[in-house]
Scaffold this active site. Structure first.
Site, PDB file in Angstrom:
ATOM      1  N   ASP A  98       0.835  -1.215   0.000  1.00 22.27           N
ATOM      2  CA  ASP A  98       0.000   0.000   0.000  1.00 22.27           C
ATOM      3  C   ASP A  98       0.856   1.246   0.000  1.00 22.27           C
ATOM      4  OD1 ASP A  98       0.700  -0.132   2.690  1.00 22.27           O
ATOM      5  OD2 ASP A  98      -1.173  -1.168   3.182  1.00 22.27           O
ATOM      6  N   LYS A 106      -4.746   3.191  -0.783  1.00 18.62           N
ATOM      7  CA  LYS A 106      -5.841   4.141  -0.972  1.00 18.62           C
ATOM      8  C   LYS A 106      -5.360   5.331  -1.781  1.00 18.62           C
ATOM      9  CE  LYS A 106      -8.064   3.108   3.413  1.00 18.62           C
ATOM     10  NZ  LYS A 106      -7.158   2.728   4.467  1.00 18.62           N
ATOM     11  N   MET A 152      -2.517   9.571  12.538  1.00 20.28           N
ATOM     12  CA  MET A 152      -3.699   9.986  11.763  1.00 20.28           C
ATOM     13  C   MET A 152      -4.443  11.120  12.468  1.00 20.28           C
ATOM     14  SD  MET A 152      -5.024   6.155  10.781  1.00 20.28           S
ATOM     15  CE  MET A 152      -4.620   5.413  12.351  1.00 20.28           C
TER      16      MET A 152
HETATM   17  N1  SAH Z   1       1.526   0.879  10.748  1.00 28.36           N
HETATM   18  C1  SAH Z   1       1.959   2.257  10.653  1.00 28.36           C
HETATM   19  C2  SAH Z   1       0.850   3.229  10.941  1.00 28.36           C
HETATM   20  C3  SAH Z   1      -0.267   3.206   9.913  1.00 28.36           C
HETATM   21  S1  SAH Z   1      -1.488   4.433  10.241  1.00 28.36           S
HETATM   22  C4  SAH Z   1       3.145   2.472  11.598  1.00 28.36           C
HETATM   23  O1  SAH Z   1       3.456   1.584  12.399  1.00 28.36           O
HETATM   24  O2  SAH Z   1       3.776   3.512  11.515  1.00 28.36           O
HETATM   25  C5  SAH Z   1      -0.927   5.743   9.182  1.00 28.36           C
HETATM   26  C6  SAH Z   1      -0.417   6.897  10.024  1.00 28.36           C
HETATM   27  O3  SAH Z   1       0.907   6.647  10.483  1.00 28.36           O
HETATM   28  C7  SAH Z   1      -0.292   8.211   9.262  1.00 28.36           C
HETATM   29  O4  SAH Z   1      -1.521   8.880   9.165  1.00 28.36           O
HETATM   30  C8  SAH Z   1       0.674   8.964  10.163  1.00 28.36           C
HETATM   31  O5  SAH Z   1       0.021   9.445  11.330  1.00 28.36           O
HETATM   32  C9  SAH Z   1       1.611   7.849  10.582  1.00 28.36           C
HETATM   33  N2  SAH Z   1       2.805   7.771   9.712  1.00 28.36           N
HETATM   34  C10 SAH Z   1       3.124   6.770   8.888  1.00 28.36           C
HETATM   35  N3  SAH Z   1       4.309   7.009   8.281  1.00 28.36           N
HETATM   36  C11 SAH Z   1       4.733   8.198   8.749  1.00 28.36           C
HETATM   37  C12 SAH Z   1       5.892   8.993   8.534  1.00 28.36           C
HETATM   38  N4  SAH Z   1       6.870   8.615   7.694  1.00 28.36           N
HETATM   39  N5  SAH Z   1       6.006  10.158   9.205  1.00 28.36           N
HETATM   40  C13 SAH Z   1       5.058  10.565  10.067  1.00 28.36           C
HETATM   41  N6  SAH Z   1       3.946   9.856  10.322  1.00 28.36           N
HETATM   42  C14 SAH Z   1       3.779   8.688   9.675  1.00 28.36           C
END
Ligand code: SAH
Length: 268
Positions: free
Chosen positions: A47, A69, A184
């Protein structure tokens, strides 16, 4: 010997699924074990947040199925993703489900594992660096720190108004001595900050918004609960992690000696 050579590792049986955390975005923040899984993959379901470059580790014949998405396009439902995982594995293929960050953090891992268990498919979860850890690293702070924060909470900012089940009690979560890591959350940060202040939290409580942590486009925004709305509006639309709590103030002290001066810092 290269770290990526594992001659002694036996290949898994056909019909196997790895649920791999790709890390926060930078291609070199995946684990060695995650790379090994990609090197053996016949099918990869990926994704948006899982770095595209990682697909180069796969053999030339690997089939890539995008299930994210992408703006404006069709996104696969969770049921469709579960079905794809199960049906490819049942056809005897080695499947990688590549997810951003760590699969177990806001990654729908529970649903996918349940589908695999019901279908009696063998699997392995390969952890990844979750956004909260990548964000803390980017900001040069520690999520927990003796005398400042003895707990760190991973929370979603997405459910505030929508969810029908029990919702988060933000007032209790954001207590002194705690670092609140909000995933998020940019869209609802103003609302969240207002609730915290209404409950007696100081409007001067420091917070950081780290966007695109670990990527060249990374931005670190520093502010307080009082300036949260403005900061969040600026960050909206980019994957961003919000860190709230006293620990966030440590970032300011560190800015002057930050080891990656090319990164952008924005203070409001
Ligand atoms: N499984 C992922 C989270 C998925 S939910 C994890 O463990 O990081 C998706 C959210 O993760 C985004 O909306 C944001 O809040 C955060 N996120 C993911 N990658 C990011 C990044 N490189 N920098 C900042 N926030 C991030």
């Amino acid at each position: 010997m290269s770290l990526l050579m594992f001659e002694n590792q036996s290949a898994p049986p056909p019909g196997f699924v790895w649920l791999v955390g790709a890390g926060p975005g930078a291609a070199d923040l995946i684990t060695v074990r995650g790379i090994r899984a990609l090197q053996q993959a016949e099918v990869v379901l990926h994704d948006d947040l899982a770095g595209r470059e990682l697909l180069n580790y796969c053999p030339p014949k690997t089939e890539f199925i995008y299930v994210g998405k992408r703006a404006g396009g069709h996104s696969a439902s969770q049921d469709e993703i579960n079905w794809l995982l199960v049906s490819h594995a049942q056809a005897g293929r080695r499947v990688v489900r590549l997810k951003g960050g760590d699969p177990s953090v806001f990654g729908r891992l529970g649903e996918e594992l349940q589908a695999l268990r019901v279908a009696q498919i063998s699997f392995e979860v390969v952890p990844g660096i979750t956004a909260a850890c990548a964000a803390a690293a980017a900001a040069g702070i520690s999520l927990t720190q003796r005398g400042i924060a003895s707990a760190a909470i991973l929370a979603t900012g997405h459910e505030c108004a929508e969810k029908t089940g029990p919702s988060l009690d933000w007032e209790k979560l954001a207590r002194p001595g705690t670092t609140l890591c909000v995933y998020m959350g940019t869209r609802r940060l103003g609302e969240l900050a207002g609730r915290l202040v209404a409950q007696g939290h100081s409007p001067h409580t420091p917070l950081l918004i780290i966007s695109n942590a670990s990527l060249p486009t990374q931005i670190i925004r520093t502010g307080t609960l009082e300036t949260a709305t403005e900061l969040a509006a600026d960050a909206e639309g980019t994957p961003s992690l919000i860190l709230v709590g006293e620990i966030a103030a440590q970032n300011r002290a560190l800015l002057a000696v930050h080891h990656r001066p090319e990164r952008t810092h924005v203070a409001v």
